[in-house]
Design an enzyme around this catalytic site. Structure first.
Site, PDB file in Angstrom:
ATOM      1  N   LYS A   1       5.815  -2.954   8.153  1.00 53.47           N
ATOM      2  CA  LYS A   1       4.407  -2.544   8.261  1.00 53.47           C
ATOM      3  C   LYS A   1       3.749  -3.346   9.382  1.00 53.47           C
ATOM      4  O   LYS A   1       3.965  -4.571   9.468  1.00 53.47           O
ATOM      5  CB  LYS A   1       3.712  -2.809   6.919  1.00 53.47           C
ATOM      6  CG  LYS A   1       2.270  -2.364   6.825  1.00 53.47           C
ATOM      7  CD  LYS A   1       1.713  -2.692   5.427  1.00 53.47           C
ATOM      8  CE  LYS A   1       0.296  -2.228   5.230  1.00 53.47           C
ATOM      9  NZ  LYS A   1      -0.205  -2.558   3.866  1.00 53.47           N
TER      10      LYS A   1
ATOM     11  N   SER B   1      -2.273   1.487   1.869  1.00 58.53           N
ATOM     12  CA  SER B   1      -2.201   1.448   3.307  1.00 58.53           C
ATOM     13  C   SER B   1      -0.777   1.394   3.886  1.00 58.53           C
ATOM     14  O   SER B   1      -0.603   1.602   5.081  1.00 58.53           O
ATOM     15  CB  SER B   1      -2.958   0.226   3.823  1.00 58.53           C
ATOM     16  OG  SER B   1      -2.369  -0.965   3.345  1.00 58.53           O
TER      17      SER B   1
ATOM     18  N   SER C   1      -1.592  -1.166  -2.183  1.00 60.91           N
ATOM     19  CA  SER C   1      -1.128  -0.628  -0.899  1.00 60.91           C
ATOM     20  C   SER C   1       0.385  -0.519  -0.767  1.00 60.91           C
ATOM     21  O   SER C   1       0.876   0.087   0.185  1.00 60.91           O
ATOM     22  CB  SER C   1      -1.666  -1.471   0.266  1.00 60.91           C
ATOM     23  OG  SER C   1      -2.984  -1.095   0.543  1.00 60.91           O
TER      24      SER C   1
END
Lengths: 109, 530
Positions: free
Chosen positions: B95, B171, B195
């Protein structure tokens, strides 16, 4: 929109924007003002919870105990092995110095 | 089935036994990326094409050359008889919230679009040293502020591999989409309100939020410092265990890290679950959200298909010998989001003051006469709407005249949320739970643009995951079936502090018990078409 949705006035909002050092366009300013009030409306439910005065505030969830806490580090400094790599990320640099425009200042009387 | 569709453990075993090579596995992943991912996210916006709408767009930065060097290095070590490490040759995505030396580390924001990190985050460094092949950085909501990945400044944002008209969640949407689409078997993400778990549920993969402090936050671009938890995502519990084992443990660079030994999570997977006490709480079977027109709260049951998947999981655990404890009260669950609106914003505002256009990141190119104008203009241009909103909210609720009303009260309510868990898991208490079984999300993946823009309703997508962040306890989401639209449903297990081993063990037991289920034969749409 309900009355509570206007809790943060335009004046207060503009003051916050100034403190936050943000320059906003007109459209985004209106969106953010509305959303900020909407979020604040959602927070008001916390006022309905019966919280005893002796309930301590929690700055984090998991308690730090003698068993799971890391040892405090010694107060020693380590030289950065490659400070140039850090300075290279600064947008404007001159001879190892980071360059900024004039810094506003007030002369003390 | 291609090499890239194998599990991480299978890939590693094939590489170590020389049935394939790390380079061959990498090429398989790159071919899959080429097939399904489409153009990477970019800040140079252009109109979206019809083809864009059919692709996954997990990546921001594909580090193909360095990945090939890593794969070649693993193959050489094996040829030389050296130990390449527990993640030998396993491709993984990261990420783009983690700093990785020499690569753009953007956090999905224009303000860091040009930032090349001079150092590497601890969990990423541990993956690299363990022999993982890092494919690159994947998309996310800007500064992780969102639950759909749509708020990224790097467009097109990631789409759900099961239905590219829908969001992947967020996210960590790029992470879970890359794993679901077979671009990589492992991904590293972060979970501040859900997330990792919410996008894992939306994309039909496993995602684990470790206990706060279990995994070092060093090198993570901070959002909510008391809430952020790096954690693994994979296609099954075993791979999740493998990655957690690698990244967990104390780090001298993170003073909030827990100084506890890391169990061998893989060795725990096959342990008996007979006698384990698994709770169900009515407070996790209803969803609550505000009607902003009336300022009233609406409560309704979790959708039937999500409820059914959770109850089926409970029945499976019962059949495996676990004891199911019903009606466990978790009464402060409903305050999770309002508390989060305060605490996370205060922490975000504090963390985001460092971005100033001076030290690194975006600096306005306009002619500026003084430093204050430079700050305002650079931040105004660099931050998108969601970071700006969080900065303003955080500053408002922590201002001297409002702090008692909002911030202190939210911190006290956080104590109540923590107490719900302590009472449920207390070995001497009424319920003595080993774990709590809940749905992960109030809905399955929603269509793109349906929710984006309404920052309140978007936040409520995390209402069943955020209590674990407030309490610091670990949680895992795993696939529990498909809904009538063919979209994955996530089921969540929450446990006491540092009980990741048990959560992985329970997930593994569920996977084995459902391995012949019809829904496990279904594949994401982008792979069916491929």
């Amino acid at each position: 929109m309900s009355k509570s949705n206007q809790e943060i006035s335009r004046e207060t909002f503009d003051h916050l924007v100034e403190l936050a050092a943000l320059e906003l366009g007109q459209e985004e300013s209106e969106y953010l003002h509305t959303q900020l009030n909407n979020q604040l409306s959602a927070v008001h439910v916390l006022e309905t919870i019966d919280i005893a005065d002796d309930v301590p505030p929690a700055s984090h969830g998991v308690p730090y105990t003698a068993q799971n806490s890391p040892e405090l580090r010694k107060d020693e400094w380590d030289a950065c092995p490659n400070s140039d790599a850090i300075l290279e990320q600064a947008p404007v640099v001159d001879d190892g110095y980071i360059i900024v425009p004039d810094i506003p200042h007030t002369t003390l009387e | 089935m291609q090499l890239c569709d194998l599990s991480a453990v299978e890939i590693r075993d094939k590489i170590l036994s020389k049935k394939t090579s790390a380079v061959e596995v990498l090429e398989s992943c790159l071919e899959r990326i080429n097939q399904v991912d489409g153009c990477p996210g970019s800040i140079d916006s252009r109109p979206e094409t019809k083809e864009d709408a059919e692709k996954v767009h997990a990546f921001i930065t594909l580090t193909e050359d360095s990945a090939r060097e890593q794969a070649q290095s693993v193959d050489k070590m094996i040829a030389d008889g050296d130990d390449p490490g527990p993640l030998a040759g396993i491709p993984a995505t990261i990420k783009d919230v983690f700093c990785v030396k020499g690569t753009p580390s953007t956090i999905g924001s224009r303000i860091l679009a040009n930032f090349i990190s001079p150092y590497t985050a601890t969990p990423v460094e541990r993956m690299r040293l363990a022999g993982a092949v890092l494919l690159g950085k994947v998309n996310l909501d800007e500064f992780t502020y969102g639950s759909s990945t749509e708020s990224s400044a790097f467009q097109p944002s990631t789409r759900n591999p099961w239905d590219t008209s829908r969001v992947p969640g967020g996210s960590s949407g790029g992470s879970t989409a890359s794993v679901a689409a077979g671009e990589a078997p492992l991904s590293l993400g972060t979970d501040t309100a859900g997330s990792i778990r919410q996008p894992a549920a939306f994309c039909g993969v496993v995602g684990l939020k470790p206990t706060y402090g279990r995994v070092s936050r060093y090198g993570l671009i901070a959002f909510g410092s008391s809430l952020d938890c790096p954690g693994p995502m994979a296609r099954n519990a075993k791979d999740t265990a493998l990655l957690l084992r690698t990244i967990a443990g104390p780090d001298k660079r993170d003073a909030t890290g827990a100084n506890l030994p890391v169990p061998d999570y893989l060795a725990l997977l096959e342990k008996e679950i007979k006698g384990k006490r698994i709770g169900l709480s009515p407070d996790y079977f209803q969803i609550t959200f505000p009607n902003l027109e009336t300022s009233e709260y609406i409560q309704q049951p979790v959708p039937a298909e999500i409820m059914d998947a959770t109850m089926k999981a409970a029945e499976i655990y019962r059949q495996l010998g676990a004891e199911i404890i019903e009606d466990v009260p978790m009464p402060n669950t409903r305050y999770g989001i309002p508390v989060y609106f305060v605490i996370s914003r205060v922490e975000a505002a504090s963390n985001l003051h460092r971005f100033d256009g001076v030290k690194y990141g975006h600096r306005t190119e306009n002619e500026i006469s003084d430093l204050r104008s430079l700050y305002r203009r650079s931040r105004g241009e660099g931050f998108g709407l969601q970071p700006k909103l969080r900065i303003l909210m955080g500053m408002y609720v922590s201002a001297a005249q409002y702090s008692e009303q909002y911030y202190r009260r939210a911190l006290q309510a956080r104590t109540l949320i923590r107490r719900d868990f302590e009472q449920a898991f207390d070995p001497n208490g009424k319920y003595k739970l080993d774990a709590l079984l809940t749905p992960t999300t109030p809905t399955t993946a929603f269509p793109m643009k349906d929710v984006y823009g309404d920052s309140v309703i978007m936040q409520y997508a995390d209402q069943l995951t955020v209590p674990a962040n407030h309490a610091g306890v670990p949680g895992i989401s795993f696939p529990g079936g498909l809904d009538s639209n063919g979209l994955p449903i996530g089921v969540q297990l929450l446990g006491p502090d540092f009980s990741e081993g048990l959560l992985l063990q329970l997930t593994h037991a569920y996977e084995k018990a459902t391995e012949d289920a019809n829904w496990r034969l279904e594949r994401p749409a982008v792979l069916r078409e491929a």
